[in-house]
Design an enzyme around this catalytic site. Structure first.
Site, PDB file in Angstrom:
ATOM      1  N   SER A  98       1.834  -9.795  -0.927  1.00  0.00           N
ATOM      2  CA  SER A  98       1.497  -8.368  -0.769  1.00  0.00           C
ATOM      3  C   SER A  98       1.892  -7.776   0.576  1.00  0.00           C
ATOM      4  CB  SER A  98       0.001  -8.169  -1.013  1.00  0.00           C
ATOM      5  OG  SER A  98      -0.769  -9.030  -0.175  1.00  0.00           O
ATOM      6  N   LYS A 138       0.809  -1.230   0.000  1.00  0.00           N
ATOM      7  CA  LYS A 138       0.000   0.000   0.000  1.00  0.00           C
ATOM      8  C   LYS A 138       0.839   1.275   0.000  1.00  0.00           C
ATOM      9  CE  LYS A 138      -4.385  -1.600   1.911  1.00  0.00           C
ATOM     10  NZ  LYS A 138      -4.132  -2.990   2.371  1.00  0.00           N
ATOM     11  N   GLU A 154     -10.600   6.885   4.401  1.00  0.00           N
ATOM     12  CA  GLU A 154     -11.229   5.914   5.268  1.00  0.00           C
ATOM     13  C   GLU A 154     -10.225   4.783   5.495  1.00  0.00           C
ATOM     14  OE1 GLU A 154     -11.309   5.864   2.081  1.00  0.00           O
ATOM     15  OE2 GLU A 154     -10.896   3.749   1.648  1.00  0.00           O
TER      16      GLU A 154
END
Ligand SMILES: *Cc1c(COP(=O)(O)O)cnc(C)c1O
Length: 401
Positions: free
Chosen positions: A385, A92, A114
């Site tokens: 990931s 991310k 969010e």
């Protein structure tokens, strides 16, 4: 000719995508789209993003041949793209740094978003601290209580965490957090940029987040050519909103010889609503978070409850580009259950000395099955990931440790 790699000028991937917004958000979102289109053409912007990815995140991440895991599977060679080794421990950060740099370029003081379990919030708070912006994270009240370590991380990084929906029946969760963050953005967009957490939301976010993530596949292609002298036979990645998957897939979408698999959470039971989060497998056309896409929804069109052992995959929608790639048949979508995911987690610990994120283990679980059906000279790349430190308490409880 349709492109697998990007939307048309209106933000549509076939029938999916677009911008479905209340009037007060049209102008703020259009401004982000214009600024992003300009930034992409500015070599200085791109160079600064690449510099931070190299010097701060630690890119390129290794492409690692998991020899013992491959032997355990009993077939094809499995390579792992090690996004778990990035600063903050997941993919991310790649797009959060891109979004924070864009906000700064637009002259904004603050990024807002969010977060569900807090992973996006932590990555964005990190990027905001790095670039020198304020950060405001809206989070369901239930999640604030459940994810205390991530709340503390965000606060340490200087972010303001806003609990949402304390008064909502059942308490606030991701949906309330999204609505609340969008509300503040609509009111305060002079100073604020909305920084979404995956390849979801209104145009330009699905394109923008994918562009920032696609460095993963560009590196992987170069690395596999250096290791093996040829393209892989298959790619595998977990799909929540779909950003780590498109990060790996994009560079290979036009390589017809490469089979591509996205893996969704089958949870506890694929046949019971609320017990899984297999949006592409079971979803129907609908609008959620400003985009047309596949949605797990009830008859009235409200998003259905979802479940996954991995909170980062708990989402009743999916990025519109995935809905399109499914429709076109370019990507095959499979599922992995909670139980299979836990087995993959244990295998990676035992055979490779890697504690992986439960999200990533969905991809590993399917790759183990796929590898067993392929010859030993075939090559699979799995996007690992994220790392699993965040998951060990949960896993310990499940395994009775
Ligand atoms: C958030 C997260 C995911 C799921 O998000 P995508 O946008 O589908 O990639 C997967 N893995 C990890 C480690 C995550 O933190």
């Amino acid at each position: 000719m349709v492109s697998f790699k990007k939307s048309d000028a209106q933000g549509y991937f076939g029938n999916y995508g677009g911008r479905f917004l209340p009037p007060q958000l049209e102008r703020p979102i259009a401004e982000v789209a214009e600024a992003y289109a300009e930034a992409l053409k500015d070599p200085e912007f791109v160079a600064e993003w690449e510099r931070l990815l190299a010097e701060y995140v630690g890119r390129p991440s290794p492409l690692y041949f998991a020899e013992k895991l491959s032997k355990h599977a009993g077939g094809a060679k499995i390579y792992l793209k090690r996004e778990d080794l990035n600063h903050t421990g997941a993919h991310k950060i790649n797009h959060c740094i891109g979004e924070a740099l864009l906000a700064k370029r637009m002259g904004k003081k603050k990024v807002i978003a969010e977060t569900g379990a807090g992973q996006h919030g932590v990555a964005l708070a990190t990027a905001a601290a790095l670039v020198g912006l304020e950060c405001e994270i809206h989070m369901g009240a239930i999640d604030v209580a459940k994810q205390r370590p991530n709340v503390v991380r965000m606060q340490l990084l200087g972010a303001k965490v806003v609990p949402v929906g304390e008064n909502v029946a059942g308490g606030g969760a991701l949906k309330e957090a999204v609505d609340s963050a969008f509300d503040v953005f609509a009111r305060d967009y002079e100073d604020t940029m909305f920084a979404i957490g995956s390849v979801v939301g209104p145009d330009p976010y699905p394109n923008m987040v994918r562009d920032f993530q696609s460095i993963v596949g560009r590196e992987a292609k170069e690395q596999i050519l250096a290791h093996e002298g040829r393209l892989p036979d298959a790619l595998v990645a977990a799909v929540g909103g779909g950003s780590n998957a498109l990060g790996l897939f994009t560079e290979f979408l036009d390589d017809e010889s490469v089979a591509i698999y996205g893996v969704e959470p089958a949870g506890k039971d694929l046949n019971t609503v609320g017990e899984h989060a297999a949006t592409i497998t079971f979803g129907t056309d609908g609008v959620i978070h400003g985009m047309q896409t596949l949605v797990l929804q009830d008859e009235s069109g409200s998003p259905a409850p979802v479940h996954s052992i991995a909170s980062g995959l708990d989402y009743p929608g999916v990025g519109p580009q995935h809905a399109f790639l499914k429709q076109e048949g370019r990507v095959t979508y499979e599922t992995a259950s909670d139980a299979e995911t836990l087995e993959a987690f244990k295998a990676l610990c035992k055979y490779e000395g890697i504690i992986p994120a439960l999200e990533s283990c969905h991809a590993v679980a399917y790759a183990l099955k796929l590898a067993a059906t392929l010859d030993k000279d075939k090559i699979i790349i799995v996007n690992l990931s994220g790392r699993g430190d965040k998951d060990i308490d949960y896993v310990a409880e499940k395994l009775g440790l």
